[in-house]
Design a protein around this motif. Structure first.
Motif, PDB file in Angstrom:
ATOM      1  N   UNK A 166      20.073  -8.926  -3.538  1.00  0.00           N
ATOM      2  CA  UNK A 166      19.904  -9.171  -5.138  1.00  0.00           C
ATOM      3  C   UNK A 166      19.163 -10.384  -5.434  1.00  0.00           C
ATOM      4  N   UNK A 167      19.657 -11.563  -4.777  1.00  0.00           N
ATOM      5  CA  UNK A 167      19.164 -12.852  -5.124  1.00  0.00           C
ATOM      6  C   UNK A 167      18.635 -13.596  -3.934  1.00  0.00           C
ATOM      7  N   UNK A 168      17.635 -13.095  -3.149  1.00  0.00           N
ATOM      8  CA  UNK A 168      17.121 -13.633  -2.215  1.00  0.00           C
ATOM      9  C   UNK A 168      15.716 -14.042  -2.371  1.00  0.00           C
ATOM     10  N   UNK A 169      15.102 -14.960  -1.858  1.00  0.00           N
ATOM     11  CA  UNK A 169      13.655 -15.517  -1.876  1.00  0.00           C
ATOM     12  C   UNK A 169      12.744 -14.622  -0.916  1.00  0.00           C
ATOM     13  N   UNK A 170      11.881 -13.867  -1.210  1.00  0.00           N
ATOM     14  CA  UNK A 170      11.084 -12.843  -0.572  1.00  0.00           C
ATOM     15  C   UNK A 170      10.649 -13.765   0.845  1.00  0.00           C
ATOM     16  N   UNK A 171      10.500 -15.003   0.905  1.00  0.00           N
ATOM     17  CA  UNK A 171       9.959 -15.700   1.768  1.00  0.00           C
ATOM     18  C   UNK A 171      10.751 -16.104   2.675  1.00  0.00           C
TER      19      UNK A 171
ATOM     20  N   UNK B 126      14.057  -9.906   6.120  1.00  0.00           N
ATOM     21  CA  UNK B 126      13.609  -8.926   7.035  1.00  0.00           C
ATOM     22  C   UNK B 126      14.939  -8.070   7.516  1.00  0.00           C
ATOM     23  N   UNK B 127      15.596  -8.807   8.302  1.00  0.00           N
ATOM     24  CA  UNK B 127      16.927  -8.045   9.023  1.00  0.00           C
ATOM     25  C   UNK B 127      17.962  -7.693   7.796  1.00  0.00           C
ATOM     26  N   UNK B 128      17.951  -8.186   6.654  1.00  0.00           N
ATOM     27  CA  UNK B 128      18.675  -7.661   5.500  1.00  0.00           C
ATOM     28  C   UNK B 128      18.162  -6.217   4.961  1.00  0.00           C
TER      29      UNK B 128
END
Length: 106
Positions: A46-51, A56-58
């Motif tokens: 929900x609240x992650x930075x795409x960079x 990727x593993x999530x």
């Protein structure tokens, strides 16, 4: 002085002293575990930075958990009912499947 009387009639059956699992209750418990893992993996995204390289593993974990939930829901749907109390569990599984498949937030 109090009088002794029965508050329920003799015709009311006693509650069972122990719970026995059926194939549906076991499948429902497995579905709940898979659903919990799926919800947790969704919260991670929900609240992650795409960079962030960990994303990727999530995403892979979230997809794997989604497949596991659908497999558990399919097992629940395909399991033979053995008593009347299994029907609501199966219906809750069907509603859960529809809610996951729903594309709107309404």
């Amino acid at each position: 002085m109090a009088n002794h009387f029965y508050s329920t009639g003799y015709f009311i059956p006693k509650a069972p002293t122990s719970f026995t699992h059926t194939p549906v209750t076991r499948a429902f418990a497995a579905m709940l575990q898979a659903l919990s893992a799926y919800i947790d993996s969704g919260r991670d995204l929900e609240h992650v930075d795409s960079f962030d390289p960990a994303v990727d593993s999530w995403v892979v974990d979230a997809e794997r958990n989604r497949v596991a939930v659908f497999a558990a829901l399919d097992r629940l749907r395909d399991t033979r009912l053995t008593r009347a109390l299994d029907v609501p569990l199966r219906r809750m599984g069907m509603v859960t499947r529809m809610l996951i498949d729903c594309e709107t937030s309404a």
